[in-house]
Design an enzyme around this catalytic site. Structure first.
Site, PDB file in Angstrom:
ATOM      1  CG  HIS A 295      -5.739  -3.544   0.920  1.00 54.67           C
ATOM      2  ND1 HIS A 295      -4.895  -3.175  -0.510  1.00 54.67           N
ATOM      3  CD2 HIS A 295      -5.022  -2.460   1.756  1.00 54.67           C
ATOM      4  CE1 HIS A 295      -4.176  -1.893  -0.002  1.00 54.67           C
ATOM      5  NE2 HIS A 295      -4.242  -1.643   1.180  1.00 54.67           N
TER       6      HIS A 295
ATOM      7  CG  ASP B 168      -1.995   1.022   1.127  1.00 54.99           C
ATOM      8  OD1 ASP B 168      -3.100   0.896   0.636  1.00 54.99           O
ATOM      9  OD2 ASP B 168      -1.693   1.925   2.134  1.00 54.99           O
TER      10      ASP B 168
END
Length: 292
Positions: free
Chosen positions: A272, A107
């Site tokens: 994620h 991320d």
């Protein structure tokens, strides 16, 4: 209870300029730096780091502006540019005695890792990116109603003084919405870690917003300059993503191929937070990368 990665020691190390980072270090052998994402801290790597420490010196910083690292005021657009944050990483590894290192990021940490690979190709030997696109491509693919999946990017891109109080007014609900909504395995983030991520994020709102604001400005400029100049990632590169390309209508591997000379691109059936949801798979993929 203070949470930590088992077997790791925590150190305070100088990054770029006067910023000091909180860094967990464990293991021995060739160095591997692991960079966390939003809205988390270095603790997201706890499973992967502990496994890889059997073969490597594993270095897990809190990014500037996050966790227990310094959170300098946003003096200008460069304070939280990925170029500056990448310089932090290089400085920390040099402080530990390493001129070269492998680098993996998730991320926000992946955006820092990509910039480090572009800016410091002599230092970064291998690069792994988990679940992002390069900043320039990220903005290009977010179009129309589909862009609502990234609504927080637009909020935190606004001028200073607008997003900060809005987020502070419902901080836990804001940060929890990502921890809860982006995972396909909620049990992968136990309650004590979830609480720590919320606490750390709640106490870092101005710096987190500044990090995101930079990605709507100076980071795009840096990517565009490199794109025009033909600057590419020259080290072995691994990209692991959810299949966002199929969902949003773009070819993720093609976008990544424009940036890398030595790319392996994979999609993963996980949420994620894949280093916590699928730590065995991520560990295995990183080991394979380091053999290239």
């Amino acid at each position: 209870m203070t949470l930590s990665i088992p077997g790791f020691a925590t150190r305070r190390l100088r990054g770029a300029g006067d910023v000091t980072l909180n860094v967990a270090v464990g293991g021995s052998g060739s160095p591997l730096v692991l960079l966390h994402g939003f809205p988390e801290t270095h603790l997201m790597w706890r499973h992967v780091a502990a496994e890889l420490a059997s073969d490597h010196t594993v270095i897990c910083p809190d990014l500037r502006g996050y966790g227990a690292s310094d959170k300098p005021a946003e003096a200008d657009e460069h304070t939280y540019s990925k170029r500056t944050m990448a310089a932090d990483v290089v400085a920390v590894t040099r402080a530990l005695g390493f001129e070269q290192f492998a680098l993996a990021g998730h991320d926000r940490g992946a955006l820092v890792a990509i910039r480090a690979g572009l800016d410091h190709p002599d230092a970064v030997t291998h690069l792994a990116s988990l679940d992002v696109l390069p900043t320039l491509d990220m903005w290009d693919v977010l179009r129309g109603a589909d862009a609502k999946v990234a609504w927080h990017l637009y909020l935190m891109a606004q001028p200073a003084g607008i997003p900060e109080p809005m987020i502070a007014g419902a901080a836990d609900a804001f940060f929890a919405s990502f921890l809860d909504g982006w995972t396909s395995a909620p049990e992968a983030i136990p309650a004590e870690y979830r609480a720590e991520y919320l606490r750390a994020s709640r106490e870092a709102i101005p710096s987190i917003v500044a990090d995101y604001r930079a990605s709507a400005g100076i980071d795009v400029e840096h990517d565009r300059e490199d794109q025009v100049a033909g600057v590419r990632l020259t080290m072995p590169t691994l990209v692991i993503q959810q299949d966002w390309g199929a969902e949003l209508g773009y070819d993720a591997q093609a976008l990544w191929s424009a940036w890398s000379d030595d790319l392996v691109h994979k999609t993963l059936d996980a949420g994620h937070f894949m280093a916590e949801e699928s730590p065995e798979r991520i560990t295995a993929e990183l080991r394979e990368l380091l053999m290239r």
